[in-house]
Design a protein around this motif. Structure first.
Motif, PDB file in Angstrom:
ATOM      1  N   SER B 104       0.972  -1.183  -0.077  1.00  0.00           N
ATOM      2  CA  SER B 104       0.030   0.126  -0.112  1.00  0.00           C
ATOM      3  C   SER B 104       0.721   1.169   0.049  1.00  0.00           C
ATOM      4  O   SER B 104       1.928   1.190   0.681  1.00  0.00           O
ATOM      5  CB  SER B 104      -0.813  -0.133   1.276  1.00  0.00           C
ATOM      6  N   PRO B 105       0.415   2.340  -0.761  1.00  0.00           N
ATOM      7  CA  PRO B 105       1.314   3.396  -0.850  1.00  0.00           C
ATOM      8  C   PRO B 105       1.631   4.034   0.325  1.00  0.00           C
ATOM      9  O   PRO B 105       2.645   4.929   0.679  1.00  0.00           O
ATOM     10  CB  PRO B 105       0.525   4.238  -1.856  1.00  0.00           C
ATOM     11  N   ASP B 106       0.439   4.061   1.430  1.00  0.00           N
ATOM     12  CA  ASP B 106       0.869   4.862   2.561  1.00  0.00           C
ATOM     13  C   ASP B 106       1.241   3.809   3.800  1.00  0.00           C
ATOM     14  O   ASP B 106       1.196   4.319   4.903  1.00  0.00           O
ATOM     15  CB  ASP B 106      -0.468   5.640   3.044  1.00  0.00           C
ATOM     16  N   PHE B 107       2.083   2.722   3.288  1.00  0.00           N
ATOM     17  CA  PHE B 107       2.274   1.872   4.375  1.00  0.00           C
ATOM     18  C   PHE B 107       3.476   2.661   5.440  1.00  0.00           C
ATOM     19  O   PHE B 107       3.241   2.163   6.624  1.00  0.00           O
ATOM     20  CB  PHE B 107       2.676   0.401   3.824  1.00  0.00           C
ATOM     21  N   GLU B 108       4.380   3.161   4.795  1.00  0.00           N
ATOM     22  CA  GLU B 108       5.338   3.835   5.678  1.00  0.00           C
ATOM     23  C   GLU B 108       4.697   4.710   6.716  1.00  0.00           C
ATOM     24  O   GLU B 108       5.022   4.666   7.979  1.00  0.00           O
ATOM     25  CB  GLU B 108       6.423   4.838   4.888  1.00  0.00           C
ATOM     26  N   LYS B 109       3.592   5.571   6.126  1.00  0.00           N
ATOM     27  CA  LYS B 109       3.098   6.558   7.294  1.00  0.00           C
ATOM     28  C   LYS B 109       2.184   5.600   8.363  1.00  0.00           C
ATOM     29  O   LYS B 109       2.406   6.197   9.438  1.00  0.00           O
ATOM     30  CB  LYS B 109       2.196   7.141   6.394  1.00  0.00           C
ATOM     31  N   LYS B 110       1.457   4.497   7.921  1.00  0.00           N
ATOM     32  CA  LYS B 110       0.844   3.880   8.746  1.00  0.00           C
ATOM     33  C   LYS B 110       1.846   3.237  10.003  1.00  0.00           C
ATOM     34  O   LYS B 110       1.622   2.980  10.994  1.00  0.00           O
ATOM     35  CB  LYS B 110      -0.171   2.737   8.054  1.00  0.00           C
ATOM     36  N   LEU B 111       2.777   2.717   9.470  1.00  0.00           N
ATOM     37  CA  LEU B 111       3.880   2.085  10.237  1.00  0.00           C
ATOM     38  C   LEU B 111       4.246   3.090  11.246  1.00  0.00           C
ATOM     39  O   LEU B 111       4.526   2.628  12.632  1.00  0.00           O
ATOM     40  CB  LEU B 111       5.065   1.410   9.438  1.00  0.00           C
ATOM     41  N   LYS B 112       4.548   4.126  10.891  1.00  0.00           N
ATOM     42  CA  LYS B 112       5.060   5.306  11.771  1.00  0.00           C
ATOM     43  C   LYS B 112       4.096   5.576  12.972  1.00  0.00           C
ATOM     44  O   LYS B 112       4.465   5.645  14.120  1.00  0.00           O
ATOM     45  CB  LYS B 112       5.445   6.460  10.852  1.00  0.00           C
ATOM     46  N   ARG B 113       2.705   5.740  12.568  1.00  0.00           N
ATOM     47  CA  ARG B 113       1.826   5.730  13.303  1.00  0.00           C
ATOM     48  C   ARG B 113       1.643   4.685  14.320  1.00  0.00           C
ATOM     49  O   ARG B 113       1.468   5.068  15.358  1.00  0.00           O
ATOM     50  CB  ARG B 113       0.400   6.026  12.653  1.00  0.00           C
ATOM     51  N   ILE B 114       1.904   3.516  13.981  1.00  0.00           N
ATOM     52  CA  ILE B 114       1.660   2.407  14.864  1.00  0.00           C
ATOM     53  C   ILE B 114       2.824   2.302  15.717  1.00  0.00           C
ATOM     54  O   ILE B 114       2.688   2.122  17.108  1.00  0.00           O
ATOM     55  CB  ILE B 114       1.752   1.051  13.885  1.00  0.00           C
ATOM     56  N   LYS B 115       3.896   2.646  15.311  1.00  0.00           N
ATOM     57  CA  LYS B 115       5.255   2.681  15.992  1.00  0.00           C
ATOM     58  C   LYS B 115       5.268   3.660  17.114  1.00  0.00           C
ATOM     59  O   LYS B 115       5.748   3.658  18.204  1.00  0.00           O
ATOM     60  CB  LYS B 115       6.541   2.739  15.471  1.00  0.00           C
ATOM     61  N   ASN B 116       4.568   4.893  16.690  1.00  0.00           N
ATOM     62  CA  ASN B 116       4.714   5.870  17.643  1.00  0.00           C
ATOM     63  C   ASN B 116       3.539   5.808  18.727  1.00  0.00           C
ATOM     64  O   ASN B 116       3.471   6.590  19.799  1.00  0.00           O
ATOM     65  CB  ASN B 116       4.268   7.224  16.983  1.00  0.00           C
ATOM     66  N   PHE B 117       2.669   4.936  18.600  1.00  0.00           N
ATOM     67  CA  PHE B 117       1.488   4.784  19.437  1.00  0.00           C
ATOM     68  C   PHE B 117       1.924   4.231  20.776  1.00  0.00           C
ATOM     69  O   PHE B 117       2.351   2.838  20.842  1.00  0.00           O
ATOM     70  CB  PHE B 117       0.319   4.075  18.739  1.00  0.00           C
ATOM     71  N   THR B 118       1.951   4.863  21.815  1.00  0.00           N
ATOM     72  CA  THR B 118       2.162   4.199  23.005  1.00  0.00           C
ATOM     73  C   THR B 118       1.241   4.941  23.920  1.00  0.00           C
ATOM     74  O   THR B 118       1.380   6.176  24.116  1.00  0.00           O
ATOM     75  CB  THR B 118       3.699   4.482  23.510  1.00  0.00           C
ATOM     76  N   ILE B 119       0.792   4.353  25.082  1.00  0.00           N
ATOM     77  CA  ILE B 119      -0.037   4.938  26.045  1.00  0.00           C
ATOM     78  C   ILE B 119       0.357   4.464  27.424  1.00  0.00           C
ATOM     79  O   ILE B 119       0.905   3.076  27.555  1.00  0.00           O
ATOM     80  CB  ILE B 119      -1.581   4.869  26.155  1.00  0.00           C
ATOM     81  N   ASN B 120       0.672   5.090  28.330  1.00  0.00           N
ATOM     82  CA  ASN B 120       1.037   4.864  29.886  1.00  0.00           C
ATOM     83  C   ASN B 120      -0.305   4.949  30.771  1.00  0.00           C
ATOM     84  O   ASN B 120      -0.782   5.877  30.871  1.00  0.00           O
ATOM     85  CB  ASN B 120       2.016   5.500  30.267  1.00  0.00           C
ATOM     86  N   ARG B 121      -0.828   3.715  31.186  1.00  0.00           N
ATOM     87  CA  ARG B 121      -1.965   3.668  32.066  1.00  0.00           C
ATOM     88  C   ARG B 121      -1.630   2.608  33.324  1.00  0.00           C
ATOM     89  O   ARG B 121      -1.075   1.733  33.017  1.00  0.00           O
ATOM     90  CB  ARG B 121      -2.974   3.189  31.691  1.00  0.00           C
ATOM     91  N   LEU B 122      -1.475   3.091  34.441  1.00  0.00           N
ATOM     92  CA  LEU B 122      -1.449   2.361  35.680  1.00  0.00           C
ATOM     93  C   LEU B 122      -0.192   1.540  35.518  1.00  0.00           C
ATOM     94  O   LEU B 122      -0.131   0.403  35.830  1.00  0.00           O
ATOM     95  CB  LEU B 122      -2.587   1.178  35.584  1.00  0.00           C
ATOM     96  N   ASN B 123       0.814   2.572  35.358  1.00  0.00           N
ATOM     97  CA  ASN B 123       2.154   1.864  35.315  1.00  0.00           C
ATOM     98  C   ASN B 123       2.141   0.689  34.262  1.00  0.00           C
ATOM     99  O   ASN B 123       3.352  -0.116  34.339  1.00  0.00           O
ATOM    100  CB  ASN B 123       2.618   1.149  36.667  1.00  0.00           C
TER     101      ASN B 123
END
Lengths: 256, 377
Positions: B104-123
């Motif tokens: 897919s043409p936007d795969f790099e962009k999607k991968l970057k979003r997935i890699k950047n995605f981090t949430i911290n909850r309850l340690n």
């Protein structure tokens, strides 16, 4: 074994006494504080039950609450629920006064162990259904049901309380699952859940201070309401109270 | 179905008072003891030579795991043994996976979003659990080492997982419930593979959220999405955290005095219960205040403020005991303690139990603490 998923009713609650106190996600939908217009939009929505919340501040607000209810009743054709306040002393006076104004059978929310004696006689007289609110505990729920039955109340809905999404929703969730497994006449009443109110009160659904990974606040607030309602539906709740009519449409869309 | 000790006992010589009653050949002093140990899996059914075949069959059935566990690197899928979390707990969190098409043409962009995605909850640091890579022959993404697990589609498809493509909510949910019941109650081997629900690309993330939330509760072991959306994933991970807590062990923190922003003897003093969610909600606020403060956490069996109050796990006596134990009176000059707004009815009682202190009723919700503190200063 391949039983059908049980039917859930969705109530739309509007803070009608003080429209300014509605959750932002509801305000974004209604885009008005005019009570008549809000009712009109709610009537046109997909909700099964319309709930009016009267969050009065003190006893002197009761006459105004009654006037508002009286003015709105002719505009409402959906099944109606009346919801009072958190304060026991206010509720003991407010709910009976509102019941005197009603011209139809409604769901009255709510009475607990401290207010049931004052509220139940009026509910029976008006042939209404009453929400009995107990803290997350199966025995308290049962005791309250026995007490209400002894007073002659037949039409009961249980609210066993819950935490919001991310803040103890699991307690309310398992409470409902446990209740549904019980074979006990005093625990057999339908279950109503106000989980969405709890979830919309969370910081995640109210504040803009979260990282990009949380997405934007407006979307997140809607998703928080939907996720909580859907999870509590999975637990087996019979009535779920929501605040954004668009979300009710989404949840009802699941069935089709 | 797991048998209880008494259900097992019914079949044993001891219950029938027949020959070999309490023969001790199994190493237990009595048949009842053997039954209880067997129910707790502390002994094996074949230690009893006089067990009727009927019970033997049930026991053999019982030692088979209800649902298989599939591992992808460190990620575990399935392995559940109960229908309701309150019976024991759910073991392996519903895996949240995203399909990434390298064509897919936007795969790099999607991968970057997935890699950047981090949430911290309850340690807990939460990421996308799994990325399924399609068409890696065309593009092979590099630097894929983080907490997320990556797998190529051709390898993923070889795993012994049951796939349900989500086209219709009722059909999917009924199938999920049917399969889980077959696996848990009947231990039917045909249904013991972990199940995943596959969501095709769908612009309506609200509908996706409603479905996915339901399936996390009942009973998907993994959810695979063609789309990735931050707000959807953070919401689902929050729900997952709730559903997969151990109901027998309330999330709790240690009862002690916590310090925020280097407090001194004149700093504000707050008090709350040791329920982890309550603690982190309050701690998060105090941390972000510009003022230093203390937070006294009472030992309340991991109950939230209102639950602890109702269950008498937060009483004036407990509060006073905690404050004395940590010697607050000599630690600070402040003589005000701020309590949760929900405990307003306890103000007088607390002041009686703590005559040296003034009790100030704080906010009901943690997020209003900031505003509240402004009114104090």
């Amino acid at each position: 074994m391949n039983g059908k998923i049980h039917k859930t009713l969705y109530a739309l609650e509007i803070n009608i006494f003080n429209p300014e106190n509605n959750f932002q996600t509801a305000k974004d939908y209604f885009r008005t504080n005019k009570r008549g217009l809000m009712i009109k939009k709610a009537q046109a929505s997909a909700c099964d039950i319309l709930s009016l919340k009267f969050d009065i501040n003190d006893f002197s607000d009761i006459p105004k609450a009654k006037r508002i209810l009286k003015m709105l009743l002719p505009k409402i054709t959906k099944p109606l629920m009346i919801n009072g306040v958190y304060d026991n002393n206010l509720n003991k006076k407010l709910l009976p006064e509102l019941m005197k104004t009603l011209d139809r059978k409604c769901i009255i929310s709510s009475a607990n162990e401290n207010t049931s004696k004052e509220i139940i006689p009026h509910v029976i007289k008006g042939k209404h259904k009453l929400v009995l609110k107990s803290p997350i505990n199966i025995n308290s729920c049962r005791e309250l049901n026995i007490l209400a039955a002894d007073m002659g109340l037949k039409k009961i809905i249980n609210d066993t309380d819950t935490g919001g999404l991310g803040y103890g929703l699991d307690y309310g969730y398992s409470m409902i699952e446990k209740l549904k497994l019980e074979d006990d006449e005093y625990l057999s009443a339908p279950i109503i859940s106000f989980v969405c109110a709890e979830s919309l009160k969370t910081k995640e659904a109210q504040c803009n201070t979260f990282s990009n990974s949380w997405g934007d606040l407006k979307t997140r607030a809607r998703l928080f309401e939907i996720a909580s309602a859907s999870a509590i539906k999975a637990a087996g709740a019979d009535i779920i109270v929501l605040y954004n009519p668009e979300n009710i449409k989404i949840l009802k869309g699941l069935a089709s | 179905m797991n048998l209880s000790g008494l259900e097992i006992f019914k079949y044993l010589p001891g219950a029938k008072k027949s020959e070999h009653t309490n023969c001790k050949e199994c190493g237990c002093p009595s048949c009842l003891e053997f039954a209880i140990r067997l129910a707790q899996k502390q002994t094996s059914y074949d230690r009893c030579k006089y067990m009727p075949d009927e019970l033997k069959k049930l026991c053999i059935n019982n030692i088979k795991p209800a649902q298989k566990t599939i591992k992808i690197d460190g990620l575990k899928i399935g392995g559940e043994s109960v229908l309701f979390r309150h019976e024991k707990k759910f073991v392996n969190k519903t895996v949240l996976a995203v399909v990434l098409d390298c064509k897919s043409p936007d795969f790099e962009k999607k991968l970057k979003r997935i890699k950047n995605f981090t949430i911290n909850r309850l340690n807990e640091k939460l990421k996308v659990d799994l990325v399924i890579l399609k068409n890696t022959n065309i593009h092979k993404p590099q630097n894929l080492c983080d907490e997320t697990v990556y797998i190529e589609e051709k390898d993923f498809s070889k795993l012994a997982l049951k796939k349900i493509v989500d086209n219709n909510f009722e059909k999917t949910s009924n199938e999920l419930i049917y399969i889980r019941k077959k696996a848990i109650i009947e231990r039917d081997e045909k249904y013991c593979a972990p199940v995943y629900v596959y969501f095709k690309s769908n612009p309506d993330k609200y509908s996706l959220c409603a479905r996915a939330s339901y399936y996390i509760c009942k009973y998907a072991n993994m959810l695979v999405f063609e789309d990735f959306d931050e707000s959807l994933f953070s919401t689902l991970l929050t729900l997952r955290q709730n559903i997969f807590t151990d109901p027998q062990k309330p999330l709790q923190v240690e009862s002690k005095i916590y310090e925020f922003n280097n407090p001194d003897e004149n700093s504000l003093v707050f008090m709350t219960t040791n329920f982890a969610l309550t603690f982190y909600a309050v701690a998060n606020e105090l941390q972000n205040l510009n003022v230093p403060s203390y937070l006294i956490v009472t030992p309340s069996n991991g109950m939230s403020v209102l639950t602890a109050f109702s269950a008498e796990k937060f009483t004036a006596k407990i509060a006073a005991k905690t404050i004395n134990k940590f010697d607050l009176i000599n630690k600070v000059k402040t003589r005000k303690i701020i309590i949760p707004g929900l405990l307003a009815p306890m103000k007088d009682e607390l002041e009686k139990a703590l005559p040296e202190f003034e009790i100030v009723v704080g906010t009901i919700e943690a997020y209003s603490i900031g505003e509240f503190v402004q009114t104090l200063i």
